[in-house]
Motif scaffolding. Structure first.
Motif, PDB file in Angstrom:
ATOM      1  N   VAL A 186       0.849  -1.201   0.000  1.00 22.34           N
ATOM      2  CA  VAL A 186       0.000   0.000   0.000  1.00 22.34           C
ATOM      3  C   VAL A 186       0.884   1.250   0.000  1.00 22.34           C
ATOM      4  CG1 VAL A 186      -1.744   1.295   1.303  1.00 22.34           C
ATOM      5  CG2 VAL A 186      -1.905  -1.198   1.145  1.00 22.34           C
ATOM      6  N   LEU A 187       1.989   1.213   0.750  1.00 25.06           N
ATOM      7  CA  LEU A 187       2.916   2.359   0.775  1.00 25.06           C
ATOM      8  C   LEU A 187       3.384   2.683  -0.637  1.00 25.06           C
ATOM      9  CD1 LEU A 187       5.181   1.407   3.825  1.00 25.06           C
ATOM     10  CD2 LEU A 187       3.473   3.232   3.752  1.00 25.06           C
ATOM     11  N   LEU A 188       3.724   1.657  -1.386  1.00 24.65           N
ATOM     12  CA  LEU A 188       4.234   1.861  -2.751  1.00 24.65           C
ATOM     13  C   LEU A 188       3.172   2.522  -3.613  1.00 24.65           C
ATOM     14  CD1 LEU A 188       6.395   1.457  -4.930  1.00 24.65           C
ATOM     15  CD2 LEU A 188       5.500  -0.859  -5.298  1.00 24.65           C
ATOM     16  N   GLU A 189       1.939   1.999  -3.534  1.00 28.15           N
ATOM     17  CA  GLU A 189       0.849   2.586  -4.346  1.00 28.15           C
ATOM     18  C   GLU A 189       0.578   4.028  -3.928  1.00 28.15           C
ATOM     19  OE1 GLU A 189      -2.170  -1.102  -4.769  1.00 28.15           O
ATOM     20  OE2 GLU A 189      -2.791   0.777  -5.724  1.00 28.15           O
ATOM     21  N   LYS A 190       0.643   4.273  -2.620  1.00 33.57           N
ATOM     22  CA  LYS A 190       0.380   5.650  -2.140  1.00 33.57           C
ATOM     23  C   LYS A 190       1.452   6.610  -2.646  1.00 33.57           C
ATOM     24  CE  LYS A 190      -1.126   7.127   1.737  1.00 33.57           C
ATOM     25  NZ  LYS A 190      -1.018   7.469   3.165  1.00 33.57           N
ATOM     26  N   ALA A 195      -4.067  -9.948   3.339  1.00 34.28           N
ATOM     27  CA  ALA A 195      -3.057 -10.964   2.983  1.00 34.28           C
ATOM     28  C   ALA A 195      -2.083 -11.110   4.139  1.00 34.28           C
ATOM     29  CB  ALA A 195      -2.281 -10.524   1.735  1.00 34.28           C
ATOM     30  N   ASN A 196      -1.625 -12.360   4.358  1.00 29.17           N
ATOM     31  CA  ASN A 196      -0.601 -12.632   5.404  1.00 29.17           C
ATOM     32  C   ASN A 196      -0.956 -11.989   6.750  1.00 29.17           C
ATOM     33  OD1 ASN A 196       0.788 -13.720   3.201  1.00 29.17           O
ATOM     34  ND2 ASN A 196       1.796 -11.727   2.777  1.00 29.17           N
ATOM     35  N   GLY A 197      -2.226 -12.069   7.080  1.00 24.52           N
ATOM     36  CA  GLY A 197      -2.604 -11.530   8.403  1.00 24.52           C
ATOM     37  C   GLY A 197      -2.867 -10.037   8.370  1.00 24.52           C
ATOM     38  N   HIS A 198      -2.543  -9.388   7.225  1.00 25.29           N
ATOM     39  CA  HIS A 198      -2.841  -7.947   7.124  1.00 25.29           C
ATOM     40  C   HIS A 198      -4.284  -7.771   6.659  1.00 25.29           C
ATOM     41  CE1 HIS A 198       1.250  -6.556   7.729  1.00 25.29           C
ATOM     42  NE2 HIS A 198       1.699  -7.391   6.806  1.00 25.29           N
ATOM     43  N   PRO A 199      -5.025  -6.834   7.252  1.00 27.31           N
ATOM     44  CA  PRO A 199      -6.419  -6.624   6.818  1.00 27.31           C
ATOM     45  C   PRO A 199      -6.456  -5.987   5.425  1.00 27.31           C
ATOM     46  CG  PRO A 199      -5.779  -4.938   8.411  1.00 27.31           C
ATOM     47  CD  PRO A 199      -4.623  -5.913   8.323  1.00 27.31           C
ATOM     48  N   ALA A 200      -7.600  -6.106   4.765  1.00 34.99           N
ATOM     49  CA  ALA A 200      -7.793  -5.411   3.481  1.00 34.99           C
ATOM     50  C   ALA A 200      -7.735  -3.902   3.749  1.00 34.99           C
ATOM     51  CB  ALA A 200      -9.149  -5.796   2.894  1.00 34.99           C
ATOM     52  N   ILE A 201      -7.289  -3.166   2.755  1.00 39.16           N
ATOM     53  CA  ILE A 201      -7.198  -1.699   2.898  1.00 39.16           C
ATOM     54  C   ILE A 201      -7.829  -1.055   1.664  1.00 39.16           C
ATOM     55  CG2 ILE A 201      -5.665   0.291   2.870  1.00 39.16           C
ATOM     56  CD1 ILE A 201      -5.187  -0.740   5.475  1.00 39.16           C
ATOM     57  N   SER A 202      -8.712  -0.106   1.913  1.00 37.84           N
ATOM     58  CA  SER A 202      -9.263   0.695   0.805  1.00 37.84           C
ATOM     59  C   SER A 202      -8.980   2.168   1.086  1.00 37.84           C
ATOM     60  CB  SER A 202     -10.779   0.495   0.717  1.00 37.84           C
ATOM     61  OG  SER A 202     -11.039  -0.806   0.242  1.00 37.84           O
ATOM     62  N   MET A 203      -8.484   2.866   0.064  1.00 37.18           N
ATOM     63  CA  MET A 203      -8.215   4.298   0.215  1.00 37.18           C
ATOM     64  C   MET A 203      -8.694   4.998  -1.047  1.00 37.18           C
ATOM     65  SD  MET A 203      -4.433   4.624   1.877  1.00 37.18           S
ATOM     66  CE  MET A 203      -4.151   4.274   3.593  1.00 37.18           C
ATOM     67  N   ALA A 204      -9.647   5.903  -0.863  1.00 36.27           N
ATOM     68  CA  ALA A 204     -10.131   6.669  -2.017  1.00 36.27           C
ATOM     69  C   ALA A 204      -9.070   7.704  -2.397  1.00 36.27           C
ATOM     70  CB  ALA A 204     -11.437   7.367  -1.635  1.00 36.27           C
ATOM     71  N   ASN A 226      -7.289  -0.403  -3.385  1.00 35.43           N
ATOM     72  CA  ASN A 226      -8.165  -1.454  -2.826  1.00 35.43           C
ATOM     73  C   ASN A 226      -7.363  -2.741  -2.812  1.00 35.43           C
ATOM     74  OD1 ASN A 226     -10.990  -0.290  -2.508  1.00 35.43           O
ATOM     75  ND2 ASN A 226     -10.427   0.393  -4.589  1.00 35.43           N
ATOM     76  N   VAL A 227      -6.778  -3.063  -1.672  1.00 32.54           N
ATOM     77  CA  VAL A 227      -6.006  -4.310  -1.619  1.00 32.54           C
ATOM     78  C   VAL A 227      -6.682  -5.297  -0.677  1.00 32.54           C
ATOM     79  CG1 VAL A 227      -3.765  -3.365  -2.277  1.00 32.54           C
ATOM     80  CG2 VAL A 227      -4.472  -3.259   0.100  1.00 32.54           C
ATOM     81  N   LYS A 228      -6.673  -6.574  -1.050  1.00 28.94           N
ATOM     82  CA  LYS A 228      -7.317  -7.603  -0.228  1.00 28.94           C
ATOM     83  C   LYS A 228      -6.440  -7.903   0.986  1.00 28.94           C
ATOM     84  CE  LYS A 228      -9.784 -10.032  -4.034  1.00 28.94           C
ATOM     85  NZ  LYS A 228      -9.417  -8.947  -5.005  1.00 28.94           N
TER      86      LYS A 228
END
Ligand SMILES: Nc1ncnc2c1ncn2[C@@H]1O[C@H](COP(=O)(O)OP(=O)(O)O)[C@@H](O)[C@H]1O
Length: 296
Positions: A179-183, A207-216, A203-205
């Motif tokens: 997500v950091l990279l996309e941001k 994964a590996n224990g990390h929750p999904a993250i959505s950022m408009a 919008n990432v699902k």
């Protein structure tokens, strides 16, 4: 790049301006203690029976000395500037100080440009000098306290800072690296008003224990759209290197403050609308405005 002479505290005597710039109202934080019992705790609990007394008796007493840590692109600047406005203390971002020096075409510009565009860290000495100049200017204007964004970024910087003033709280903002990279890739600045925006829709699902993250996206007003620029160090290659440098040089700074019981870890649950209220709650500031008006 000027050889990095052995850094000694005397090289940073100018940072002593920190202590003249701000006074800590210790009563502000009596009873506040991040929960560092279990590593990686993403929340904190004030000592039983007391909560941070953030009601400010009056503005001359108000001073906050906070540090924001977090990987490139996590949103240190976004949340530091909001809290700066809420608490009435200056937001001092060393990345901005570096970019201002770059833009000044001063003697350091060429050297700094090469370092920043490769995603490396600027020398402790240069950063400390830029920071102390900013603090002295702020002190002259009567600034009290600070929220430091992007400093300290090495153990050496943390040791120097600890030698000249006390830090009340270190907020460690955290997000998954994908997500950091996309941001960072979506980050844009208006070349006219300096506003910071983000064109990425994330919008990432889970994964590996990390929750999904959505950022408009955080889109600019129409009059900025044609003036948007991207930072030279926000290319995929340089971003990945900056994240690597953070993990190598700045993760130890997290432990430095965790071991001192000052670290508050905060996993961002999403974009600003989701994160800002939860961050205020984590800082016991969700009713700050009411406390302010009640104290007036
Ligand atoms: N405390 C610091 N120590 C060394 N270099 C720094 C420091 N703060 C900023 N810089 C330099 O400025 C650049 C931009 O910093 P910043 O805007 O904080 O970017 P990011 O938060 O994305 O890493 C960094 O990549 C680094 O080259």
């Amino acid at each position: 790049m000027a050889a990095l002479t052995r850094l000694s505290k005397s090289s940073f005597s100018s940072l002593s301006s920190l202590s003249s710039v701000s006074r800590i109202s210790r009563s502000l934080y009596s009873g506040f203690a991040p929960d560092t019992s279990s590593h990686g705790a993403t929340s904190y609990s004030p000592r039983l029976g007391s909560t941070p007394n953030l009601a400010v008796k009056d503005t001359k007493d108000r001073s906050v000395q906070w540090v924001f840590l977090g990987s490139p692109g996590v949103g240190k600047g976004t949340y530091a500037s909001r809290l700066s406005n809420l608490l009435g203390v200056p937001h001092i971002a060393t990345g901005d100080l570096v970019r201002e020096e770059l833009a000044s075409s001063g003697p350091l510009s060429q050297e700094l440009s090469e370092i920043v565009n490769q995603g490396k860290l600027v020398s402790d000495e240069i950063i400390i000098n830029l920071l102390s100049k900013r603090l002295e200017a702020g002190g002259a204007k009567g600034e009290l306290g600070f929220i430091l964004d992007g400093f300290p970024r090495t153990i050496r910087q943390a040791e120097i800072l600890e030698g000249v003033t006390e830090i009340d709280l270190v907020l460690n903002l955290k997000l998954r690296e994908d997500v950091l990279l996309e941001k960072c890739l979506g980050r844009r600045t208006c070349s006219q008003c300096g506003g910071n925006f983000n064109v990425a829709s994330i919008n990432v699902k889970g994964a590996n224990g990390h929750p999904a993250i959505s950022m408009a996206p955080l889109l600019p007003p129409a009059h900025c759209m044609s003036k948007l620029v991207t930072r030279a160090d926000d290319t995929e290659e340089v971003i990945k290197h900056r994240i690597h440098v953070y993990n190598e040089k700045s993760r130890p700074v997290e432990e430095f403050y965790r071991s001192r019981g000052k670290l508050l870890e905060f996993d961002l649950p999403g974009g600003i609308p989701e994160s800002w209220p939860k961050l205020l709650e984590a800082l016991n500031l969700d009713d700050y405005k009411e406390k302010q008006s009640a104290a007036a």
